[in-house]
Write an enzyme that holds these catalytic residues in place. Structure first.
Site, mmCIF file in Angstrom:
data_model
loop_
_atom_site.group_PDB
_atom_site.id
_atom_site.type_symbol
_atom_site.label_atom_id
_atom_site.label_comp_id
_atom_site.label_asym_id
_atom_site.label_seq_id
_atom_site.Cartn_x
_atom_site.Cartn_y
_atom_site.Cartn_z
ATOM 1 N N HIS A 62 14.447 10.527 -47.778
ATOM 2 C CA HIS A 62 14.614 9.829 -46.505
ATOM 3 C C HIS A 62 13.478 8.816 -46.387
ATOM 4 O O HIS A 62 12.315 9.197 -46.248
ATOM 5 C CB HIS A 62 14.572 10.819 -45.340
ATOM 6 C CG HIS A 62 15.671 11.843 -45.398
ATOM 7 N ND1 HIS A 62 16.882 11.661 -44.785
ATOM 8 C CD2 HIS A 62 15.738 13.041 -46.033
ATOM 9 C CE1 HIS A 62 17.655 12.714 -45.025
ATOM 10 N NE2 HIS A 62 16.983 13.568 -45.784
ATOM 11 N N LEU A 63 13.836 7.540 -46.448
ATOM 12 C CA LEU A 63 12.821 6.486 -46.320
ATOM 13 C C LEU A 63 12.585 6.113 -44.863
ATOM 14 O O LEU A 63 11.609 5.434 -44.548
ATOM 15 C CB LEU A 63 13.243 5.255 -47.116
ATOM 16 C CG LEU A 63 13.437 5.453 -48.630
ATOM 17 C CD1 LEU A 63 13.760 4.117 -49.301
ATOM 18 C CD2 LEU A 63 12.213 6.091 -49.271
ATOM 19 N N ARG A 64 13.501 6.509 -43.980
ATOM 20 C CA ARG A 64 13.405 6.284 -42.520
ATOM 21 C C ARG A 64 13.533 4.811 -42.134
ATOM 22 O O ARG A 64 13.164 4.430 -41.014
ATOM 23 C CB ARG A 64 12.087 6.827 -41.963
ATOM 24 C CG ARG A 64 11.825 8.299 -42.253
ATOM 25 C CD ARG A 64 12.910 9.197 -41.746
ATOM 26 N NE ARG A 64 12.514 10.616 -41.763
ATOM 27 C CZ ARG A 64 13.386 11.620 -41.712
ATOM 28 N NH1 ARG A 64 14.684 11.363 -41.667
ATOM 29 N NH2 ARG A 64 12.961 12.866 -41.717
ATOM 30 N N ASN A 94 21.055 8.427 -43.002
ATOM 31 C CA ASN A 94 20.927 8.796 -41.577
ATOM 32 C C ASN A 94 19.757 8.064 -40.933
ATOM 33 O O ASN A 94 18.781 8.654 -40.476
ATOM 34 C CB ASN A 94 20.818 10.308 -41.409
ATOM 35 C CG ASN A 94 19.707 10.939 -42.220
ATOM 36 O OD1 ASN A 94 19.259 10.388 -43.216
ATOM 37 N ND2 ASN A 94 19.251 12.105 -41.797
ATOM 38 N N ASN A 278 15.585 22.253 -43.226
ATOM 39 C CA ASN A 278 17.010 22.572 -43.178
ATOM 40 C C ASN A 278 17.672 22.202 -44.508
ATOM 41 O O ASN A 278 17.676 21.031 -44.862
ATOM 42 C CB ASN A 278 17.681 21.793 -42.035
ATOM 43 C CG ASN A 278 19.093 22.252 -41.773
ATOM 44 O OD1 ASN A 278 19.497 23.332 -42.171
ATOM 45 N ND2 ASN A 278 19.872 21.406 -41.106
ATOM 46 N N ASP A 305 14.379 16.137 -51.067
ATOM 47 C CA ASP A 305 14.723 16.037 -49.641
ATOM 48 C C ASP A 305 13.499 15.593 -48.843
ATOM 49 O O ASP A 305 13.222 16.109 -47.744
ATOM 50 C CB ASP A 305 15.273 17.357 -49.109
ATOM 51 C CG ASP A 305 15.950 17.211 -47.734
ATOM 52 O OD1 ASP A 305 16.151 16.066 -47.297
ATOM 53 O OD2 ASP A 305 16.244 18.236 -47.108
ATOM 54 N N HIS A 309 7.905 13.022 -41.086
ATOM 55 C CA HIS A 309 7.844 13.053 -39.625
ATOM 56 C C HIS A 309 6.382 12.878 -39.232
ATOM 57 O O HIS A 309 5.476 13.292 -39.962
ATOM 58 C CB HIS A 309 8.358 14.374 -39.062
ATOM 59 C CG HIS A 309 9.807 14.627 -39.287
ATOM 60 N ND1 HIS A 309 10.801 13.901 -38.667
ATOM 61 C CD2 HIS A 309 10.447 15.543 -40.073
ATOM 62 C CE1 HIS A 309 11.987 14.355 -39.061
ATOM 63 N NE2 HIS A 309 11.796 15.345 -39.908
ATOM 64 N N PHE A 323 13.360 19.211 -38.221
ATOM 65 C CA PHE A 323 13.404 19.815 -39.547
ATOM 66 C C PHE A 323 12.830 18.843 -40.581
ATOM 67 O O PHE A 323 12.974 17.633 -40.441
ATOM 68 C CB PHE A 323 14.850 20.123 -39.951
ATOM 69 C CG PHE A 323 15.515 21.215 -39.164
ATOM 70 C CD1 PHE A 323 15.270 22.544 -39.470
ATOM 71 C CD2 PHE A 323 16.413 20.917 -38.141
ATOM 72 C CE1 PHE A 323 15.903 23.570 -38.768
ATOM 73 C CE2 PHE A 323 17.055 21.928 -37.441
ATOM 74 C CZ PHE A 323 16.791 23.257 -37.751
ATOM 75 N N GLY A 324 12.208 19.384 -41.638
ATOM 76 C CA GLY A 324 11.886 18.550 -42.793
ATOM 77 C C GLY A 324 10.422 18.457 -43.134
ATOM 78 O O GLY A 324 9.543 18.571 -42.275
#
Length: 427
Positions: A62-64, A94, A278, A305, A309, A323-324
């Site tokens: 996830h690069l956000r 996402n 998750n 994954d 955050h 989560f994460g």
């Protein structure tokens, strides 16, 4: 730039090479591999005692970016990837806006070409807005360069819609990366359902939350012929079902994340949200099954994954915190420590799981150190023992349960398309 890597232990699954050799790189390509290469180079690297591996390929990050760049962005998270030995990463869709059309795919790819340190491939969403109601334009995103589709962070609960997506993906010759979670069954769960959850007064997440969707998606893969890739498997039954799928010659592959084969729910510290992910950390029997599944080839891929955050977001209750965890800068060391030194994988198998197999699943000309291949290379010290220090991470976020954990194995250098993008000696 020309680079000569001298005297490293070459580990190349594509050619079954495990030998002390030299590599010569010019114009971003490996042009020669062999013993005692005499060619002059602008930079010579002494790799004695080091493993020389193809650059790692992470199928799940996830690069956000766009929309959540306070957590991470293309620039910071590709720096994190480089420090972890990764030269290619797949970004999950996402984001905000959701990557459900070709324009957002192109935005991420263009930004990565401009400021990224490693190759970024943007995965497309399965449904518009990830709302689970209408298919996104999968063909358009594939034509724009999406190597796969995924509803990561969610499951497509409508089985007909999930089947239709698989048919399109099959026709586009791209895999479906499946986050398997029955949203009706998970409820308000935040940790694994076990004695710890009861003791802490937290809602639990059962193994069946994952297992039910894995079973359905395997059957849809059998029905459609689409390549199904199961993301972040965490349960004993997930391994058993992948074994079944392979016996039935169903086109299914599966990944396991380092946190799921390293930690159990008993390792959690009460109230520490760095242990909240998750799927959640599972029981010891699940962890052992995942390790055995990786060892015997049932589970082909190790992905991270990687989920950044901020400290403020994680500094919350176990119920409210997201989560994460971040994972790219710890994955190689954890894999080597837990699986190679633990006797589950050979060094060559580690390279297969983290580089060659992902490249094969994604139809990428990567994961190899053959002459003529792109010079994506990682140098790894198998003897270096140290404690993981989150304060040294290059990710924008530092959310990890592994701070202070002692590990063996360190990424010493990452070369992406002939450019040195990380050098531990300069830290």
């Amino acid at each position: 730039m020309t680079i000569l890597i001298k005297g490293g232990r070459i580990l190349d699954p594509a050619t079954k090479t495990d030998d002390v050799m030299d590599l010569f790189i010019e114009d971003g390509v490996i042009t020669k591999r062999g013993k005692n290469i005499k060619k002059k180079a602008e930079k010579t690297i002494d790799a004695k005692g080091l493993y020389v591996m193809p650059g790692l390929v992470d199928m799940h990050v996830h690069l956000r970016d766009p929309g959540f760049t306070h957590k991470g962005d293309v620039e910071t998270e590709t720096r994190s990837a480089a420090r972890g030995g990764y030269t290619t990463v797949l970004a999950m869709p996402n984001t905000r806006p959701v990557v459900d059309n070709a324009d957002v795919v192109r935005y991420v790819h263009h930004k990565a070409e401009s400021v990224g340190l490693v190759h970024v491939l943007q995965v497309g969403a399965i449904t518009k807005g990830q709302q689970g109601e209408e298919l996104a334009d999968i063909k358009e995103m594939a034509e724009a360069g999406s190597p796969a589709i995924s509803e990561d962070g969610k499951s497509v609960m409508n089985s007909l819609l999930a089947r239709d997506a698989m048919l399109v993906a099959r026709d586009c010759n791209i895999p479906v990366l499946s986050h398997c979670e029955d949203k009706n069954l998970v409820g308000s769960g935040v940790v694994n359902e076990d004695e710890n959850a009861k003791r802490w007064g937290l809602a639990g997440i059962t193994n069946s939350v994952e297992d039910i969707m894995i079973a359905r998606n395997i059957l849809l893969s059998k029905d459609t012929g689409a390549h199904l890739h199961l993301c972040h498997c965490s349960t004993k039954n997930s391994v058993n079902m992948v074994k079944y799928a392979k016996l039935e010659h169903i086109p299914v592959s599966a990944e396991v994340c380092p946190h799921h084969f390293t930690l159990t729910s008993d390792d959690m510290v009460e109230g520490d949200t760095n242990y909240k992910m998750n799927p959640p950390l599972r029981r010891k029997e699940d962890v052992e099954a995942l390790k055995k599944g990786l060892s015997d080839g049932t589970m082909e891929v190790i992905s991270t994954d990687h989920a950044p955050h901020t400290a403020d977001e994680k500094n919350n209750s176990m119920v409210k915190a997201p989560f994460g965890i971040v994972g790219m800068e710890t994955a190689a060391a954890l894999t080597y420590t837990e699986l190679v030194l633990g006797g589950y994988l050979t060094p060559m198998q580690m390279v297969e799981k983290m580089s060659y197999n992902p490249a094969q699943i994604l139809h990428l000309k990567k994961g190899t150190l053959e002459e003529g291949s792109m010079a994506d290379v990682m140098l790894f010290d198998p003897e270096c023992t140290y404690a993981i220090d989150k304060n040294k991470f290059w990710s924008k976020s530092k959310n990890t349960p592994f701070h202070g954990r002692k590990v063996t194995g360190k990424v010493m250098m990452t070369i992406c398309e002939g450019r040195i993008v990380y050098d531990a000696a300069e830290e």
